[in-house]
Design a protein around this motif. Structure first.
Motif, PDB file in Angstrom:
ATOM      1  N   PHE A  72       2.443 -14.491  44.012  1.00  0.00           N
ATOM      2  CA  PHE A  72       3.344 -15.097  43.031  1.00  0.00           C
ATOM      3  C   PHE A  72       4.284 -16.061  43.762  1.00  0.00           C
ATOM      4  CE2 PHE A  72       2.056 -11.348  40.646  1.00  0.00           C
ATOM      5  CZ  PHE A  72       1.990 -11.830  39.347  1.00  0.00           C
ATOM      6  N   PRO A  73       4.855 -17.024  43.039  1.00  0.00           N
ATOM      7  CA  PRO A  73       5.792 -17.966  43.680  1.00  0.00           C
ATOM      8  C   PRO A  73       6.958 -17.237  44.334  1.00  0.00           C
ATOM      9  CG  PRO A  73       5.171 -18.745  41.505  1.00  0.00           C
ATOM     10  CD  PRO A  73       4.617 -17.369  41.624  1.00  0.00           C
ATOM     11  N   ARG A  74       7.355 -17.681  45.491  1.00  0.00           N
ATOM     12  CA  ARG A  74       8.350 -16.964  46.296  1.00  0.00           C
ATOM     13  C   ARG A  74       9.761 -17.049  45.738  1.00  0.00           C
ATOM     14  NH1 ARG A  74       7.279 -16.701  52.686  1.00  0.00           N
ATOM     15  NH2 ARG A  74       5.107 -16.031  52.618  1.00  0.00           N
ATOM     16  N   LEU A 107      10.721 -16.715  42.641  1.00  0.00           N
ATOM     17  CA  LEU A 107      10.893 -16.037  41.360  1.00  0.00           C
ATOM     18  C   LEU A 107      12.160 -15.188  41.343  1.00  0.00           C
ATOM     19  CD1 LEU A 107       7.388 -14.688  40.238  1.00  0.00           C
ATOM     20  CD2 LEU A 107       8.822 -16.323  39.028  1.00  0.00           C
ATOM     21  N   VAL A 108      12.895 -15.294  40.240  1.00  0.00           N
ATOM     22  CA  VAL A 108      14.047 -14.439  39.995  1.00  0.00           C
ATOM     23  C   VAL A 108      13.707 -13.395  38.933  1.00  0.00           C
ATOM     24  CG1 VAL A 108      16.441 -14.395  39.168  1.00  0.00           C
ATOM     25  CG2 VAL A 108      15.666 -16.244  40.657  1.00  0.00           C
ATOM     26  N   THR A 109      12.929 -13.811  37.934  1.00  0.00           N
ATOM     27  CA  THR A 109      12.505 -12.907  36.866  1.00  0.00           C
ATOM     28  C   THR A 109      10.993 -12.957  36.711  1.00  0.00           C
ATOM     29  OG1 THR A 109      14.564 -13.075  35.586  1.00  0.00           O
ATOM     30  CG2 THR A 109      12.577 -12.478  34.381  1.00  0.00           C
ATOM     31  N   LEU A 110      10.355 -11.794  36.727  1.00  0.00           N
ATOM     32  CA  LEU A 110       8.931 -11.669  36.433  1.00  0.00           C
ATOM     33  C   LEU A 110       8.776 -10.553  35.416  1.00  0.00           C
ATOM     34  CD1 LEU A 110       5.963 -12.373  36.880  1.00  0.00           C
ATOM     35  CD2 LEU A 110       5.922 -10.728  38.771  1.00  0.00           C
ATOM     36  N   ASN A 111       8.469 -10.931  34.181  1.00  0.00           N
ATOM     37  CA  ASN A 111       8.346  -9.959  33.097  1.00  0.00           C
ATOM     38  C   ASN A 111       6.959 -10.070  32.485  1.00  0.00           C
ATOM     39  OD1 ASN A 111       8.592  -8.270  30.865  1.00  0.00           O
ATOM     40  ND2 ASN A 111      10.712  -8.838  30.500  1.00  0.00           N
ATOM     41  N   CYS A 164       9.150 -12.261  47.504  1.00  0.00           N
ATOM     42  CA  CYS A 164      10.002 -12.929  46.504  1.00  0.00           C
ATOM     43  C   CYS A 164      11.430 -12.430  46.702  1.00  0.00           C
ATOM     44  CB  CYS A 164       9.504 -12.636  45.098  1.00  0.00           C
ATOM     45  SG  CYS A 164       7.792 -13.164  44.794  1.00  0.00           S
ATOM     46  N   THR A 165      12.087 -12.970  47.695  1.00  0.00           N
ATOM     47  CA  THR A 165      13.369 -12.414  48.140  1.00  0.00           C
ATOM     48  C   THR A 165      14.497 -12.580  47.123  1.00  0.00           C
ATOM     49  OG1 THR A 165      13.769 -14.498  49.314  1.00  0.00           O
ATOM     50  CG2 THR A 165      12.835 -12.677  50.576  1.00  0.00           C
ATOM     51  N   TYR A 166      14.319 -13.463  46.130  1.00  0.00           N
ATOM     52  CA  TYR A 166      15.363 -13.652  45.119  1.00  0.00           C
ATOM     53  C   TYR A 166      15.104 -12.833  43.862  1.00  0.00           C
ATOM     54  CZ  TYR A 166      16.221 -17.747  48.061  1.00  0.00           C
ATOM     55  OH  TYR A 166      16.470 -18.566  49.132  1.00  0.00           O
ATOM     56  N   LEU A 167      14.056 -12.038  43.858  1.00  0.00           N
ATOM     57  CA  LEU A 167      13.659 -11.325  42.644  1.00  0.00           C
ATOM     58  C   LEU A 167      14.761 -10.380  42.178  1.00  0.00           C
ATOM     59  CD1 LEU A 167      11.124 -11.340  40.848  1.00  0.00           C
ATOM     60  CD2 LEU A 167      10.347  -9.307  42.053  1.00  0.00           C
ATOM     61  N   MET A 168      15.146 -10.534  40.918  1.00  0.00           N
ATOM     62  CA  MET A 168      16.228  -9.744  40.345  1.00  0.00           C
ATOM     63  C   MET A 168      15.719  -8.828  39.228  1.00  0.00           C
ATOM     64  SD  MET A 168      19.742 -11.236  38.608  1.00  0.00           S
ATOM     65  CE  MET A 168      18.805 -12.089  37.321  1.00  0.00           C
ATOM     66  N   PRO A 202       5.453   1.484  44.750  1.00  0.00           N
ATOM     67  CA  PRO A 202       5.587   0.356  45.695  1.00  0.00           C
ATOM     68  C   PRO A 202       6.839   0.461  46.557  1.00  0.00           C
ATOM     69  CG  PRO A 202       6.279  -0.329  43.497  1.00  0.00           C
ATOM     70  CD  PRO A 202       5.764   1.081  43.359  1.00  0.00           C
ATOM     71  N   HIS A 203       6.767   1.272  47.635  1.00  0.00           N
ATOM     72  CA  HIS A 203       7.925   1.438  48.518  1.00  0.00           C
ATOM     73  C   HIS A 203       8.369   0.120  49.131  1.00  0.00           C
ATOM     74  CE1 HIS A 203       7.539   5.787  48.299  1.00  0.00           C
ATOM     75  NE2 HIS A 203       6.247   5.666  48.525  1.00  0.00           N
ATOM     76  N   TRP A 204       7.410  -0.797  49.301  1.00  0.00           N
ATOM     77  CA  TRP A 204       7.732  -2.067  49.957  1.00  0.00           C
ATOM     78  C   TRP A 204       8.682  -2.934  49.132  1.00  0.00           C
ATOM     79  CZ3 TRP A 204       5.374  -4.894  46.186  1.00  0.00           C
ATOM     80  CH2 TRP A 204       4.241  -4.326  45.579  1.00  0.00           C
ATOM     81  N   LEU A 205       8.912  -2.594  47.876  1.00  0.00           N
ATOM     82  CA  LEU A 205       9.871  -3.349  47.069  1.00  0.00           C
ATOM     83  C   LEU A 205      11.312  -3.111  47.508  1.00  0.00           C
ATOM     84  CD1 LEU A 205       8.509  -3.011  43.405  1.00  0.00           C
ATOM     85  CD2 LEU A 205       8.550  -5.071  44.830  1.00  0.00           C
ATOM     86  N   GLN A 206      11.547  -2.067  48.288  1.00  0.00           N
ATOM     87  CA  GLN A 206      12.920  -1.749  48.674  1.00  0.00           C
ATOM     88  C   GLN A 206      13.540  -2.833  49.552  1.00  0.00           C
ATOM     89  OE1 GLN A 206      12.569   1.928  50.753  1.00  0.00           O
ATOM     90  NE2 GLN A 206      11.806   1.011  52.631  1.00  0.00           N
ATOM     91  N   SER A 207      12.724  -3.744  50.066  1.00  0.00           N
ATOM     92  CA  SER A 207      13.259  -4.850  50.866  1.00  0.00           C
ATOM     93  C   SER A 207      13.943  -5.903  49.998  1.00  0.00           C
ATOM     94  CB  SER A 207      12.134  -5.513  51.672  1.00  0.00           C
ATOM     95  OG  SER A 207      11.154  -6.077  50.794  1.00  0.00           O
ATOM     96  N   LEU A 208      13.758  -5.823  48.677  1.00  0.00           N
ATOM     97  CA  LEU A 208      14.364  -6.790  47.761  1.00  0.00           C
ATOM     98  C   LEU A 208      15.791  -6.357  47.449  1.00  0.00           C
ATOM     99  CD1 LEU A 208      11.332  -7.348  45.349  1.00  0.00           C
ATOM    100  CD2 LEU A 208      11.994  -8.707  47.350  1.00  0.00           C
TER     101      LEU A 208
END
Length: 414
Positions: free
Chosen positions: A172-174, A176-180, A197-201, A215-221
């Motif tokens: 996905f585009p890096r 991204l702030v919102t992915l619904n 996607c470091t800005y993902l909110m 997805p434990h790897w999401l904790q980096s966000l």
């Protein structure tokens, strides 16, 4: 009104008037054109427009067109496609059935939500420079195109409540702030590229058929505020990792109706800093609605994208078209969690909704739950909890719904 030759912004809304807006029918398009040559923004809201031809004029400088909450039908007309200056287009809450051709390379903001669009292919958005895309609440079919990864400017992608199927794209585009993508028929694994996607909110993948572990790897966000994985085919234990600052800004954590097992994720619960009142803070954080994107137009028009979510609150399924930052909630219901409820939940003093129902939890109800003075809904039903109802629960002055049914509790009700 049509003699205001210097007009740059025009907004007409139903307000308190009666009847519908009538544009002059005796004016040729060329006559109107020279009168509105400087118009940058046109907004016609809730005025019972049924036909695009009523406003079929040329606007050589128009950047923003909004025709929300009308009764427009059929395809998006060619004259809109041909406006080369157009950058912002909002046509939500109409009766549109097809997008038609789509050559707007300069378009930045597209909102066609709440229509009846049935196009099989949404890859047309890959040929644009779009930053905000809202195609939610339609009947789009087909798959999510992999070419989305090339949309380097994309900030908001809202495709919720459609009929999309197939696997999620791997990239996905890096920015991204919102992915619904809530409420589709999407399957496969959760793409690990989302951690880039470091800005993902706001990440909402609920009500799909995704099959994977948590997805434990999401904790980096670090900026993630909303995580909804409800009603998928996710499975396995949620391991207690030792990493610090896991999901520190999350205010909505919904992984209900999956097949998770093992102990409740106490390590994550301890890390939900945004759900706690900061000790020593002099001023409470201001109230706001969560917005994944917004734009200003030269005529002082403000177009925003409001994040939305569907949640089970107080025993009812509710749609929040705007998400206030006080909607702090945890929903771990309808899984196979076991063991005791951790005392640390009592530190999440900003919580207004806690749902741990329909699991295999045992042990006592923690006295610390009495510290959740903002709590409006508490559901611990259909578990194997034992002991008494703690007297500390009488401190929950905001409580509106309490469900402790189908447990093994005893003693008197406080």
């Amino acid at each position: 009104m049509f003699n205001l030759v210097k007009l740059t912004g025009l907004c007409l809304s139903s307000g308190n008037w009666s009847g519908s807006l009538h544009f002059p029918q005796n004016l040729e398009a060329s006559n109107v054109t020279h009168k509105f040559t400087k118009l940058v923004s046109l907004q016609l809201l809730r005025i019972d427009l049924t036909n695009f031809s009523k406003i079929w004029w040329e606007f050589p400088k128009l950047e923003a067109l909004e025709l929300s909450e009308n009764k427009l039908e059929g395809k998006v007309p060619k004259w809109i496609h041909d406006m080369h200056s157009l950058e912002y287009l909002k046509l939500p809450h109409n009766h549109l059935s097809s997008i038609g051709q789509f050559p707007w390379y300069q378009l930045q903001y597209l909102d066609l939500s709440f229509n009846f669009l049935t196009d099989d292919n949404i890859s047309f958005i890959c040929k644009t420079s779009l930053e905000i895309v809202n195609l939610s609440h339609n009947k789009f079919r087909g798959t999510i195109p992999h070419c989305l990864a090339n949309l380097s400017k994309l900030v908001v992608l809202d495709l919720q409540m459609n009929k999309l199927h197939g696997n999620l794209p791997s990239i996905f585009p890096r920015d991204l702030v919102t992915l619904n993508l809530n409420g589709n028929q999407l399957g496969g694994h959760l793409p690990k590229s989302l951690s880039d996607c470091t800005y993902l909110m706001d990440l909402n993948l609920g009500d799909n058929q995704i099959e994977d572990a948590f997805p434990h790897w999401l904790q980096s966000l670090q900026g993630l505020e909303i995580l909804v994985l409800r009603s998928n085919k996710l499975y396995g234990p949620i391991l207690s990792l030792k990493t610090k600052d896991m999901f520190p800004n999350v205010i909505i954590f919904d992984i209900s109706s999956n097949n998770f097992s093992g102990q409740l994720p106490e390590a994550y619960i301890k890390s939900f800093q945004a759900m706690k009142i900061v000790v020593g803070a002099l001023v409470q954080s201001r109230f706001y609605y969560i917005q994944g994107g917004y734009s200003y137009i030269p005529s002082n028009v403000y177009l925003s994208y409001d994040d939305s979510v569907t949640k089970t609150m107080k025993g009812l399924r509710s749609n929040f078209e705007r998400i206030p930052n006080v909607l702090v909630s945890i929903d771990l219901s309808s899984n196979r969690f076991e063991g005791e409820i951790p005392d640390d939940i009592g530190e999440l003093s900003e919580l207004i909704s806690l749902n741990l129902s329909h699991n295999n939890l045992n042990g006592h109800i923690p006295n610390s739950l009495g510290n959740l003075t903002s709590l409006e809904s508490l559901d611990l039903s259909s578990n194997m909890l034992t002991g008494i109802i703690p007297a500390e629960l009488v401190n929950l002055n905001s409580l509106e719904v309490l469900n402790l049914s189908n447990n093994r509790l005893e003693g008197s009700v406080p």
